[in-house]
Scaffold this active site. Structure first.
Site, PDB file in Angstrom:
ATOM      1  N   GLY A  11       0.823  -1.202   0.000  1.00 15.36           N
ATOM      2  CA  GLY A  11       0.000   0.000   0.000  1.00 15.36           C
ATOM      3  C   GLY A  11       0.859   1.254   0.000  1.00 15.36           C
ATOM      4  O   GLY A  11       1.867   1.330   0.690  1.00 15.36           O
ATOM      5  N   ARG A  72       0.397  -5.359  -6.088  1.00 16.64           N
ATOM      6  CA  ARG A  72       0.408  -6.591  -5.315  1.00 16.64           C
ATOM      7  C   ARG A  72       1.015  -7.695  -6.183  1.00 16.64           C
ATOM      8  O   ARG A  72       0.728  -7.801  -7.368  1.00 16.64           O
ATOM      9  CB  ARG A  72      -1.019  -6.987  -4.924  1.00 16.64           C
ATOM     10  CG  ARG A  72      -1.750  -5.922  -4.108  1.00 16.64           C
ATOM     11  CD  ARG A  72      -1.158  -5.733  -2.722  1.00 16.64           C
ATOM     12  NE  ARG A  72      -1.896  -4.738  -1.944  1.00 16.64           N
ATOM     13  CZ  ARG A  72      -1.538  -4.323  -0.746  1.00 16.64           C
ATOM     14  NH1 ARG A  72      -0.445  -4.798  -0.177  1.00 16.64           N
ATOM     15  NH2 ARG A  72      -2.266  -3.433  -0.099  1.00 16.64           N
ATOM     16  N   ASP A 103       5.164  -4.814   6.086  1.00 15.94           N
ATOM     17  CA  ASP A 103       5.548  -6.157   6.516  1.00 15.94           C
ATOM     18  C   ASP A 103       5.709  -7.122   5.343  1.00 15.94           C
ATOM     19  O   ASP A 103       6.707  -7.830   5.237  1.00 15.94           O
ATOM     20  CB  ASP A 103       4.490  -6.686   7.497  1.00 15.94           C
ATOM     21  CG  ASP A 103       4.804  -8.086   7.988  1.00 15.94           C
ATOM     22  OD1 ASP A 103       5.634  -8.215   8.893  1.00 15.94           O
ATOM     23  OD2 ASP A 103       4.229  -9.049   7.448  1.00 15.94           O
ATOM     24  N   THR A 125       4.376   2.813   5.488  1.00 13.53           N
ATOM     25  CA  THR A 125       2.984   2.404   5.674  1.00 13.53           C
ATOM     26  C   THR A 125       2.300   3.372   6.625  1.00 13.53           C
ATOM     27  O   THR A 125       2.902   3.778   7.628  1.00 13.53           O
ATOM     28  CB  THR A 125       2.877   0.974   6.228  1.00 13.53           C
ATOM     29  OG1 THR A 125       1.520   0.728   6.650  1.00 13.53           O
ATOM     30  CG2 THR A 125       3.799   0.748   7.408  1.00 13.53           C
ATOM     31  N   ASP A 127       0.003   2.611   8.554  1.00  9.36           N
ATOM     32  CA  ASP A 127      -0.493   1.861   9.713  1.00  9.36           C
ATOM     33  C   ASP A 127       0.417   1.951  10.938  1.00  9.36           C
ATOM     34  O   ASP A 127      -0.017   1.661  12.052  1.00  9.36           O
ATOM     35  CB  ASP A 127      -0.668   0.386   9.348  1.00  9.36           C
ATOM     36  CG  ASP A 127      -1.658   0.181   8.209  1.00  9.36           C
ATOM     37  OD1 ASP A 127      -2.551   1.033   8.046  1.00  9.36           O
ATOM     38  OD2 ASP A 127      -1.518  -0.818   7.476  1.00  9.36           O
ATOM     39  N   ASP A 129       2.726  -0.031  11.859  1.00 11.36           N
ATOM     40  CA  ASP A 129       2.663  -1.351  12.495  1.00 11.36           C
ATOM     41  C   ASP A 129       3.927  -2.188  12.294  1.00 11.36           C
ATOM     42  O   ASP A 129       3.885  -3.416  12.354  1.00 11.36           O
ATOM     43  CB  ASP A 129       1.459  -2.129  11.953  1.00 11.36           C
ATOM     44  CG  ASP A 129       1.518  -2.346  10.450  1.00 11.36           C
ATOM     45  OD1 ASP A 129       2.382  -1.743   9.782  1.00 11.36           O
ATOM     46  OD2 ASP A 129       0.694  -3.137   9.936  1.00 11.36           O
ATOM     47  N   ARG A 171      -5.204  -1.593   9.581  1.00 11.80           N
ATOM     48  CA  ARG A 171      -5.105  -3.045   9.467  1.00 11.80           C
ATOM     49  C   ARG A 171      -5.296  -3.667  10.854  1.00 11.80           C
ATOM     50  O   ARG A 171      -6.324  -3.470  11.468  1.00 11.80           O
ATOM     51  CB  ARG A 171      -3.776  -3.452   8.815  1.00 11.80           C
ATOM     52  CG  ARG A 171      -3.811  -4.810   8.130  1.00 11.80           C
ATOM     53  CD  ARG A 171      -2.577  -5.100   7.325  1.00 11.80           C
ATOM     54  NE  ARG A 171      -1.353  -5.082   8.091  1.00 11.80           N
ATOM     55  CZ  ARG A 171      -0.212  -5.619   7.680  1.00 11.80           C
ATOM     56  NH1 ARG A 171      -0.139  -6.207   6.492  1.00 11.80           N
ATOM     57  NH2 ARG A 171       0.868  -5.554   8.429  1.00 11.80           N
TER      58      ARG A 171
END
Length: 319
Positions: A11, A72, A103, A125, A127, A129, A171
């Site tokens: 993303g 992707r 990740d 990202t 996120d 994360d 996410r």
């Protein structure tokens, strides 16, 4: 090392272009040839690789998204497919690769490193994360986008005496929801890391109504439930007028904040330094405002942790 390449994967996040710019210009400064891989790992397979000069990254630092594009590529998990990408890099004499992503992108980079291409990961990202770093590229910009929306929604929530439920990305991590809840003064936040009963939320809203409060803001992380589901659950316990706003992909877009531009620039330059020092299989990061490097396997060994003190503070200030 004489030649390196850079790609963006997964993303997109605001600041990726700034990271690519830093990689390209840092490499050229040290007399390295640098190549851009278009469309992420897919471009590695299809040989969509082009040499870049300083001008190729001009007028890019302020732009959102990624001009290298992303795609992707689940088939990259297959050894034969990865080998095609490795052969494409070796045919150009490319010895090192910088991968900007999350990740999943790191796992691809780790495989390439094990199979002969020196790799460095840059955390890109919204996120936030990724282990091994306090912040990822794009998180600050996405956070500010959410805060701006929360401020505007609060105006109409107050005017119509409504409870607004705002669904944000992240996410399986609650950082975006938590930080935006604290910064936006939300009455309640739902994040994956801490379970909260919907009846508890309803009770809190009722307590606010009893002391004269006319509206509420609930921020829910997508990893917990959808905003629509949250509204349906809330109706079981309290009769309030609710509206749901799903912010969606607007959180990924927009010009990167100053913090994200600086962070991305530092990460990109540091990644080149590591490759020049013959280091690889590492992800760069920042902790306590100091640049860090972490082995890929250490990043994957544990899950990203939320700031528990911030979660408690958010609850304390929303009473």
């Amino acid at each position: 090392m004489k030649k390196i390449a850079v790609l963006t994967s997964g993303g997109d996040s605001p600041g990726m272009n700034a990271a690519v710019r830093a990689v390209v210009r840092k490499a050229i400064y040290h007399d390295l040839e640098v190549y851009g891989v278009y469309q992420g790992y897919q471009g590695l397979i299809t040989n969509n690789i082009k040499q870049m000069d300083r001008g190729a990254v001009g007028d890019k630092i302020q732009r959102g998204g990624t001009f290298l594009q992303s795609a992707r590529c689940p088939e990259f998990k297959e050894p034969k497919v990865r080998q095609q990408g490795i052969e494409n890099l070796k045919a150009l004499g490319i010895e090192g690769l910088v991968v900007v992503g999350g990740d999943g992108s790191y796992r691809g980079a780790q495989r390439l490193n094990e199979e002969g291409i020196k790799t460095i990961g840059i955390p890109g990202t919204i996120d936030n994360d990724i282990n091994g770093t306090d912040f990822t590229i794009g998180f600050d910009t996405a956070l500010n986008t959410i805060i701006e929306v929360v401020d505007k929604i609060r105006d109409t929530a107050s005017s119509h005496e409504r409870t607004f439920i705002i669904e944000v990305m992240g996410r399986d991590a609650g950082d975006l929801a938590l930080w935006s809840a604290l910064a936006g003064g939300a009455e309640t936040v739902l994040i994956p890391e801490f379970k909260k009963d919907v009846q508890e939320i309803a009770d809190k809203i009722q307590q606010g109504i009893e002391r004269g409060k006319k509206h509420s803001i609930i921020i829910v992380a997508e990893g917990v439930m959808s905003g629509k589901d949250c509204a349906e659950e809330l109706k079981k316990y309290i009769n309030v007028d609710t509206r749901v706003s799903v912010l969606g992909h607007m959180q990924r877009g927009g010009s990167p904040s100053g913090i994200d531009r600086v962070l991305a620039s530092r990460f990109g330059a540091y990644a080149v330094d590591l490759l020049m020092n013959d280091e690889s299989g590492l992800a760069v990061g920042i902790q306590n405002n100091k640049l860090t490097k972490t082995k890929f396997e250490d990043i994957f060994s544990s899950q990203h942790k939320i700031d528990e003190d911030m979660y408690r503070l958010t609850n304390e200030l929303s009473i």
